[in-house]
Design a protein around this motif. Structure first.
Motif, short mmCIF file in Angstrom:
data_model
loop_
_atom_site.label_atom_id
_atom_site.label_comp_id
_atom_site.label_asym_id
_atom_site.label_seq_id
_atom_site.Cartn_x
_atom_site.Cartn_y
_atom_site.Cartn_z
N PRO A 8 0.80 -1.24 0.00
CA PRO A 8 0.00 0.00 0.00
C PRO A 8 0.83 1.28 0.00
O PRO A 8 0.36 2.32 -0.48
N SER A 9 2.06 1.21 0.51
CA SER A 9 2.89 2.42 0.60
C SER A 9 3.88 2.55 -0.53
O SER A 9 4.64 3.52 -0.57
N LYS A 10 3.92 1.60 -1.46
CA LYS A 10 4.88 1.64 -2.55
C LYS A 10 4.15 1.54 -3.88
O LYS A 10 3.44 0.58 -4.13
N LEU A 11 4.36 2.54 -4.72
CA LEU A 11 3.71 2.61 -6.03
C LEU A 11 4.77 2.73 -7.11
O LEU A 11 5.61 3.63 -7.06
N SER A 12 4.75 1.83 -8.06
CA SER A 12 5.67 1.88 -9.20
C SER A 12 4.90 2.29 -10.45
O SER A 12 3.74 1.91 -10.63
N THR A 13 5.54 3.07 -11.28
CA THR A 13 4.89 3.60 -12.48
C THR A 13 5.70 3.23 -13.72
O THR A 13 6.89 2.94 -13.65
N GLY A 14 5.03 3.25 -14.83
CA GLY A 14 5.67 3.00 -16.11
C GLY A 14 4.95 3.76 -17.22
O GLY A 14 3.76 4.09 -17.09
N LEU A 15 5.66 4.05 -18.28
CA LEU A 15 5.11 4.80 -19.40
C LEU A 15 5.45 4.09 -20.70
O LEU A 15 6.58 3.64 -20.90
N ALA A 16 4.47 3.98 -21.59
CA ALA A 16 4.66 3.39 -22.92
C ALA A 16 4.08 4.32 -23.96
O ALA A 16 3.08 5.00 -23.71
N ILE A 17 4.70 4.35 -25.11
CA ILE A 17 4.19 5.14 -26.24
C ILE A 17 3.86 4.18 -27.38
O ILE A 17 4.47 3.12 -27.52
N ALA A 18 2.88 4.56 -28.18
CA ALA A 18 2.40 3.70 -29.26
C ALA A 18 2.17 4.53 -30.51
O ALA A 18 1.81 5.71 -30.43
N ALA A 19 2.37 3.91 -31.66
CA ALA A 19 2.16 4.58 -32.95
C ALA A 19 1.73 3.56 -33.97
O ALA A 19 2.12 2.38 -33.91
N ARG A 20 0.92 4.02 -34.92
CA ARG A 20 0.46 3.14 -35.99
C ARG A 20 0.32 3.94 -37.27
O ARG A 20 -0.19 5.06 -37.27
N TYR A 21 0.77 3.34 -38.38
CA TYR A 21 0.60 3.92 -39.72
C TYR A 21 -0.17 2.89 -40.54
O TYR A 21 0.29 1.76 -40.74
N SER A 22 -1.35 3.24 -41.02
CA SER A 22 -2.21 2.24 -41.65
C SER A 22 -2.77 2.73 -42.97
O SER A 22 -3.06 3.93 -43.14
N HIS A 23 -2.89 1.81 -43.89
CA HIS A 23 -3.62 1.97 -45.14
C HIS A 23 -4.61 0.81 -45.25
O HIS A 23 -4.68 -0.04 -44.38
#
Length: 321
Positions: free
Chosen positions: A195-210
């Protein structure tokens, strides 16, 4: 702009006044919705074979347009073996359209292992979903709750995984169409085992579609995922996937294909670990039966796994799947 419901915007005898009302003008977007971050690689994953394990016999019977029952018997080394029964029920039917909430579930009578899925759209752009699974009567319930808001050009999602006071995991993500072909997004991970420890993470995403091909990539501190999908023929699709894990320093690449015929489908794959797989499904024309089999083999170890599945569907709901 002036309106009768606004507070006075001129100084009164007490010297109290409010700013003038602001007019809100809705925006306009002519781009398509990009979906969510969780389904970033869905086109490539749809081409991948879904291998069977052991023998599976399924039965599906429709009682009404909005409800049907299911039964299954499984003999497997990986999945829980035995008999299961369940069904799906949608609460409202208006004309030819079914309206949520929709409840789907099944249960193993002996071990009481069960699955439950509840899907609800309070209105068209908001999706609320709960997925719960219990392995047996002595284990806690594994749960996943999703709230997703879909607009014309973007999607906002929140997912809660086994959230409790002492541990849990949560993801907050957004995906937005930048142009007719480009979509960008990001995801924030919140995880706690104390309860006293919080870990965070970040991800980025991209898509190119036809229409005939699509590139997608996602990156975070844990690793990198890249996928490519292409329709090379009206009946043939191919896909490539690459995944790199930072902690294990391992990279795996996979090439797969799907060939659709008028009453059958063929899937195949091979990867950088020298594993080869094949899956074939067919819906019989004279019987309400769908059948399929799959084989996956590891060349370095000379081991293979074989599976078969038979689906009896008198109502034809699963025809051509």
């Amino acid at each position: 702009m002036s309106c009768k419901s606004c507070p006075p915007n001129k100084a009164t005898e007490h010297g109290v006044f409010f700013p003038e009302c602001l007019e809100r003008i809705g925006g306009h977007c002519n781009k398509k919705n990009p979906g969510n971050v969780q389904n970033l690689h869905i086109l490539a994953h749809s081409v991948m074979p879904k291998f069977y394990d052991g023998i599976e016999l399924d039965y599906l019977h429709r009682l009404a347009p909005n409800k049907y029952i299911t039964a299954a018997w499984v003999l497997s080394h990986v999945r829980p073996s035995g008999f299961r029964f369940g069904g799906q029920y949608t609460f409202r039917v208006v004309g030819d359209t079914m309206h949520t909430p929709t409840i789907t579930g099944d249960i193993h009578p002996t071990s009481l292992a069960s699955n439950l899925n509840i899907l609800y759209y309070p209105f068209q752009s908001l999706r609320m979903e709960a997925v719960m699974q219990k392995a047996n009567k002595n284990t806690p319930v594994d749960s996943q709750y999703t709230i997703e808001w879909t607009r014309q050009c973007d999607t906002w999602s929140a997912n809660l995984y086994n959230v409790r006071s002492n541990n849990g995991r949560c993801t907050l993500s957004m995906m937005r169409s930048i142009t007719d072909h480009w979509a960008l997004g990001g995801e924030v991970l919140l995880e706690w085992n104390d309860p006293s420890k919080l870990s965070t993470g970040l991800a980025i995403a991209a898509r190119y579609s036809h229409y005939h091909y699509s590139w997608a990539a996602s990156a975070s501190r844990q690793g990198l995922d890249i996928s490519y999908w292409q329709r090379i023929h009206p009946q043939i699709e191919m896909a490539s996937l690459l995944a790199w894990n930072r902690s294990t320093r391992k990279t795996i690449a996979t090439v797969c294909y799907r060939w659709n015929f008028w009453n059958s489908t063929v899937h195949g794959m091979f990867d950088s670990d020298a594993s080869v797989g094949f899956m074939w499904t067919k819906y019989l024309t004279n019987l309400p039966l769908q059948m399929g089999f799959s084989v996956v083999m590891s060349l370095p170890t000379d081991r293979f796994a074989f599976g078969m599945r038979f689906l009896l569907d008198p109502s034809g709901l699963r025809r051509g799947v």
